[in-house]
Design a protein around this motif. Structure first.
Motif, PDB file in Angstrom:
ATOM      1  N   ASP A 170       5.631   0.229   5.103  1.00 24.12           N
ATOM      2  CA  ASP A 170       5.292  -0.850   6.039  1.00 24.12           C
ATOM      3  C   ASP A 170       6.439  -1.039   7.034  1.00 24.12           C
ATOM      4  O   ASP A 170       7.508  -1.549   6.680  1.00 24.12           O
ATOM      5  N   ILE A 171       6.225  -0.641   8.276  1.00 22.30           N
ATOM      6  CA  ILE A 171       7.263  -0.780   9.302  1.00 22.30           C
ATOM      7  C   ILE A 171       7.569  -2.245   9.575  1.00 22.30           C
ATOM      8  O   ILE A 171       8.729  -2.613   9.801  1.00 22.30           O
ATOM      9  N   GLU A 172       6.547  -3.103   9.536  1.00 23.42           N
ATOM     10  CA  GLU A 172       6.760  -4.515   9.840  1.00 23.42           C
ATOM     11  C   GLU A 172       7.734  -5.168   8.856  1.00 23.42           C
ATOM     12  O   GLU A 172       8.537  -6.026   9.239  1.00 23.42           O
ATOM     13  N   GLU A 175      11.119  -4.175   9.978  1.00 27.30           N
ATOM     14  CA  GLU A 175      11.415  -4.822  11.259  1.00 27.30           C
ATOM     15  C   GLU A 175      11.901  -6.253  11.049  1.00 27.30           C
ATOM     16  O   GLU A 175      12.797  -6.735  11.747  1.00 27.30           O
ATOM     17  N   ALA A 176      11.319  -6.948  10.056  1.00 25.89           N
ATOM     18  CA  ALA A 176      11.717  -8.332   9.782  1.00 25.89           C
ATOM     19  C   ALA A 176      13.175  -8.436   9.339  1.00 25.89           C
ATOM     20  O   ALA A 176      13.851  -9.440   9.593  1.00 25.89           O
ATOM     21  N   LEU A 201      10.199   2.967  14.055  1.00 24.06           N
ATOM     22  CA  LEU A 201      11.071   1.888  13.576  1.00 24.06           C
ATOM     23  C   LEU A 201      12.286   1.730  14.486  1.00 24.06           C
ATOM     24  O   LEU A 201      12.671   0.604  14.816  1.00 24.06           O
ATOM     25  N   ARG A 204      11.803  -0.385  17.387  1.00 29.77           N
ATOM     26  CA  ARG A 204      11.532  -1.805  17.128  1.00 29.77           C
ATOM     27  C   ARG A 204      12.766  -2.595  16.721  1.00 29.77           C
ATOM     28  O   ARG A 204      12.752  -3.828  16.796  1.00 29.77           O
TER      29      ARG A 204
END
Length: 337
Positions: A170-172, A175-176, A201, A204
């Motif tokens: 999960d890239i998100e 990112e967080a 990634l 981002r």
């Protein structure tokens, strides 16, 4: 001109943890000078290559510099021993032989997942009090944002690298983590995810995505894909110190930052990692946390003091004295040619 007349190989069972194995190589020149090398937890092909093939290709052969030997049987242990022998004969520290320019290195210490946040922060506190200005936290799905937030709130100025150990899809989620200013995000995805995920990634996040490669070719592919901005160098993975220099030079030319890390072992392999980390492009903290003293065969021990690692420049070669009697006591198997 080095000319090896004797080869010794030792298989050691190390007295800590799950009792990992280390293979040591000792080369002796006709003038009596010796060079040592080490590989930790190697594959099953290493011992036969050293015992059956290295002597045939190296003993009695004249050579001017380790680079001209090409790929020799036994991989990093044999290669390291040749560099150590050459450096000792020339009176040159390994760091300088490779082109290193640093006299000391900032160290990082790895922090594994903990049972709770309070225990985690207490562990980090012990290392900060010991002088470390940088830590590398292991993270994985379910243990990432909250522990990172807790450590960042406790130590706003601390350098914090994140090692995802290829656990994410999960890239998100990754990112967080960037909101808490990590110094790097290391090994975010499994190899099957390909370089495209790493490149996505990197677009981002502000933190450099740190990759590990096993060859100059893999580095070229990662650079072309825009898959990161930092590289982790492990001399044992690259196989030779010649390849370490090539990969270093390629990453620097692309504007990437570099970090170095080494295996546990007896201290010999980590001494080579310290030499590699002295190269000018290795600006990120290095991972050479000291192996247990019960496993050390080198003087002075390899490791950090106050969060800093000294690069040995007063002795040639690897820069450490080898306790040969201890090597023989720890050896469960040996060979001489």
């Amino acid at each position: 001109m080095p000319r090896v007349c004797e080869l010794e190989v030792y298989r050691l069972v190390l007295p800590y943890g799950r009792r990992p194995e280390s293979i040591l190589v000792r080369l002796t020149d006709y003038g009596g000078m010796t060079g040592w090398g080490e590989v930790v937890d190697s594959g099953p092909e290493t011992w036969p290559a050293l015992v059956e093939r290295l002597g045939k290709e190296l003993i009695g052969v004249d050579w001017e510099h380790p680079d001209e030997l090409g790929e020799i049987p036994g991989g990093p242990a044999a290669d390291m021993a040749c560099w150590d022998l050459w450096g000792r004969m020339r009176g040159v520290p390994l760091a300088h032989a490779l082109g290193g320019s640093r006299t000391s290195l900032m160290a990082t210490v790895r922090i594994g997942a903990d049972r709770n946040l309070e225990s985690l922060v207490a562990r980090v506190n012990r290392h900060v009090c010991a002088g470390y200005a940088h830590i590398t936290m292991d993270v994985h799905p379910g243990w990432d944002i909250e522990p990172l937030r807790a450590v960042r709130q406790a130590y706003p100025a601390l350098g914090i690298g994140l090692d995802a150990r290829s656990a994410y899809t999960d890239i998100e989620a990754l990112e967080a983590l960037d909101a808490y200013a990590p110094s790097v995000i290391e090994r975010p995805f499994a190899t099957p995810g390909g370089l495209a995920d790493h490149a996505d990634l990197q677009e981002r996040v502000a933190a450099p995505v740190l990759l590990e490669v096993s060859s100059e070719r893999e580095l070229d592919e990662a650079i072309a894909a825009g898959a990161g901005r930092a590289l982790l160098i492990r001399p044992a993975v690259l196989g030779s110190l010649r390849e370490v220099r090539r990969v270093h030079d390629g990453a620097v030319a692309a504007g990437w930052q570099l970090a170095c890390a080494g295996g546990q072992g007896t201290g010999l392999a980590r001494a080579a990692t310290v030499a590699a980390a002295s190269l000018p492009g290795c600006t990120l903290p290095c991972d050479v946390a000291e192996p247990p003293r019960s496993a050390q065969i080198v003087t002075p021990p390899v490791g950090a003091s106050g969060g800093v690692v000294a690069v040995p420049l007063t002795q040639p070669g690897l820069g450490h004295t080898i306790d040969e009697e201890r090597v023989r006591r720890l050896a469960k198997q040996s060979h001489r040619a």
